[in-house]
Design a protein around this motif. Structure first.
Motif, short mmCIF file in Angstrom:
data_model
loop_
_atom_site.label_atom_id
_atom_site.label_comp_id
_atom_site.label_asym_id
_atom_site.label_seq_id
_atom_site.Cartn_x
_atom_site.Cartn_y
_atom_site.Cartn_z
N ARG A 43 0.82 -1.21 0.00
CA ARG A 43 0.00 0.00 0.00
C ARG A 43 0.85 1.26 0.00
NH1 ARG A 43 -2.85 -3.53 3.57
NH2 ARG A 43 -4.89 -4.01 2.71
N SER A 44 0.29 2.28 -0.64
CA SER A 44 0.89 3.61 -0.61
C SER A 44 -0.23 4.64 -0.45
CB SER A 44 1.68 3.89 -1.90
OG SER A 44 0.81 3.85 -3.02
N ILE A 45 0.14 5.79 0.06
CA ILE A 45 -0.81 6.90 0.18
C ILE A 45 -0.56 7.81 -1.01
CG2 ILE A 45 -1.60 8.83 1.59
CD1 ILE A 45 -0.49 7.23 4.02
N GLU A 46 -1.58 7.98 -1.83
CA GLU A 46 -1.48 8.78 -3.05
C GLU A 46 -1.58 10.27 -2.74
OE1 GLU A 46 -0.93 7.17 -6.24
OE2 GLU A 46 -0.38 5.77 -4.66
N PRO A 47 -1.19 11.13 -3.68
CA PRO A 47 -1.25 12.58 -3.45
C PRO A 47 -2.64 13.08 -3.03
CG PRO A 47 0.06 12.12 -5.39
CD PRO A 47 -0.55 10.82 -4.97
N ASP A 48 -3.70 12.42 -3.52
CA ASP A 48 -5.06 12.82 -3.13
C ASP A 48 -5.49 12.18 -1.82
OD1 ASP A 48 -5.54 10.19 -3.80
OD2 ASP A 48 -7.04 10.63 -5.34
N GLU A 49 -4.56 11.52 -1.12
CA GLU A 49 -4.74 10.84 0.15
C GLU A 49 -5.55 9.55 0.05
OE1 GLU A 49 -6.00 13.72 3.08
OE2 GLU A 49 -4.03 14.70 3.04
N SER A 50 -5.80 9.07 -1.15
CA SER A 50 -6.41 7.75 -1.31
C SER A 50 -5.32 6.70 -1.09
CB SER A 50 -7.04 7.61 -2.70
OG SER A 50 -6.04 7.66 -3.70
N ILE A 51 -5.75 5.49 -0.88
CA ILE A 51 -4.82 4.39 -0.66
C ILE A 51 -4.78 3.53 -1.92
CG2 ILE A 51 -4.28 2.36 0.76
CD1 ILE A 51 -4.22 5.06 2.28
N LYS A 52 -3.57 3.30 -2.41
CA LYS A 52 -3.38 2.41 -3.56
C LYS A 52 -2.83 1.10 -3.03
CE LYS A 52 -1.08 1.97 -8.00
NZ LYS A 52 -0.21 2.64 -8.99
N THR A 53 -3.45 -0.01 -3.45
CA THR A 53 -3.02 -1.33 -3.01
C THR A 53 -2.63 -2.17 -4.21
OG1 THR A 53 -4.56 -1.22 -1.14
CG2 THR A 53 -3.72 -3.40 -1.74
N LEU A 54 -1.50 -2.84 -4.09
CA LEU A 54 -1.02 -3.77 -5.11
C LEU A 54 -0.95 -5.17 -4.51
CD1 LEU A 54 1.92 -1.65 -6.55
CD2 LEU A 54 -0.32 -2.03 -7.61
N SER A 55 -1.20 -6.16 -5.35
CA SER A 55 -1.12 -7.56 -4.92
C SER A 55 0.24 -8.14 -5.29
CB SER A 55 -2.22 -8.36 -5.63
OG SER A 55 -1.94 -8.45 -7.02
N ALA A 56 0.50 -9.33 -4.80
CA ALA A 56 1.73 -10.03 -5.17
C ALA A 56 1.79 -10.24 -6.68
CB ALA A 56 1.81 -11.38 -4.45
N ARG A 57 0.69 -10.66 -7.28
CA ARG A 57 0.67 -10.90 -8.73
C ARG A 57 0.97 -9.62 -9.49
NH1 ARG A 57 2.56 -13.81 -12.08
NH2 ARG A 57 2.71 -14.87 -10.14
N GLN A 58 0.42 -8.50 -9.07
CA GLN A 58 0.69 -7.23 -9.74
C GLN A 58 2.17 -6.85 -9.63
OE1 GLN A 58 -2.48 -5.22 -7.56
NE2 GLN A 58 -3.36 -4.55 -9.52
N MET A 59 2.77 -7.09 -8.46
CA MET A 59 4.19 -6.78 -8.28
C MET A 59 5.08 -7.68 -9.13
SD MET A 59 4.79 -4.16 -6.46
CE MET A 59 6.55 -4.45 -6.30
N ILE A 60 4.75 -8.95 -9.18
CA ILE A 60 5.55 -9.90 -9.97
C ILE A 60 5.43 -9.54 -11.46
CG2 ILE A 60 5.75 -12.32 -10.66
CD1 ILE A 60 4.66 -12.92 -7.70
N ASP A 61 4.23 -9.25 -11.90
CA ASP A 61 4.03 -8.88 -13.31
C ASP A 61 4.74 -7.57 -13.66
OD1 ASP A 61 2.52 -11.18 -13.61
OD2 ASP A 61 0.58 -10.14 -13.62
N ALA A 62 4.66 -6.57 -12.77
CA ALA A 62 5.33 -5.29 -13.03
C ALA A 62 6.84 -5.47 -13.06
CB ALA A 62 4.94 -4.26 -11.97
N THR A 63 7.35 -6.36 -12.22
CA THR A 63 8.78 -6.66 -12.22
C THR A 63 9.18 -7.29 -13.55
OG1 THR A 63 8.76 -6.98 -9.82
CG2 THR A 63 10.61 -7.94 -11.03
N ALA A 64 8.39 -8.25 -14.01
CA ALA A 64 8.68 -8.91 -15.28
C ALA A 64 8.65 -7.93 -16.45
CB ALA A 64 7.69 -10.05 -15.52
N GLU A 65 7.78 -6.92 -16.36
CA GLU A 65 7.66 -5.92 -17.42
C GLU A 65 8.77 -4.86 -17.36
OE1 GLU A 65 3.63 -4.43 -17.52
OE2 GLU A 65 2.85 -6.47 -17.31
N GLY A 66 9.59 -4.90 -16.30
CA GLY A 66 10.74 -4.00 -16.21
C GLY A 66 10.47 -2.63 -15.63
N PHE A 67 9.34 -2.45 -14.92
CA PHE A 67 9.05 -1.14 -14.34
C PHE A 67 10.14 -0.69 -13.37
CE2 PHE A 67 4.73 -2.16 -15.76
CZ PHE A 67 4.38 -0.96 -16.36
#
Length: 122
Positions: A43-67
């Protein structure tokens, strides 16, 4: 816990944190997957103070895509501090040139896995 057990535990926690960070920067989804519990909530706190949540699958996929590779500053300056260990749970703080992460980890079998992350840009 004896000193050797404590040292081995801390080394395993640091290893999970480095798999997470270095896997991200090196575009190594195998290392990211090894570090994360399948039910990760990052989780992170976005500039508008909303909470953004990422899952393990999203992190693994983003890593594979080279972000992470695109955000690699070269001198990563990664520092891992194991804050507290109790039985099969632990907390660690990881800082780098790019990010600050507060990790909560769980020992699953013989491996330490990152279960929760709260992060911000450095």
């Amino acid at each position: 816990m004896d000193t050797q057990t404590t040292n081995n535990t801390e080394m395993a926690i640091v290893g999970a944190a480095l798999d997470y960070y270095e896997g991200w920067f090196d575009a190594r989804p195998d290392r990211m997957e090894r570090a994360l519990h399948p039910e990760l909530a990052k989780r992170s706190i976005e500039p508008d103070e909303s909470i953004k949540t990422l899952s393990a699958r999203q992190m693994i996929d983003a890593t594979a895509e080279g972000f992470g590779r695109r955000q690699d500053p070269g001198d990563r300056n990664i520092r891992v501090h194991v804050d507290h260990v109790h039985d099969s749970i632990a907390t660690a703080t990881v800082t780098s040139a790019v990010y600050v992460d507060y990790l909560q980890l769980a020992r699953i079998g013989t491996e330490w896995k990152i279960l929760n992350v709260l992060w911000a840009r450095a």
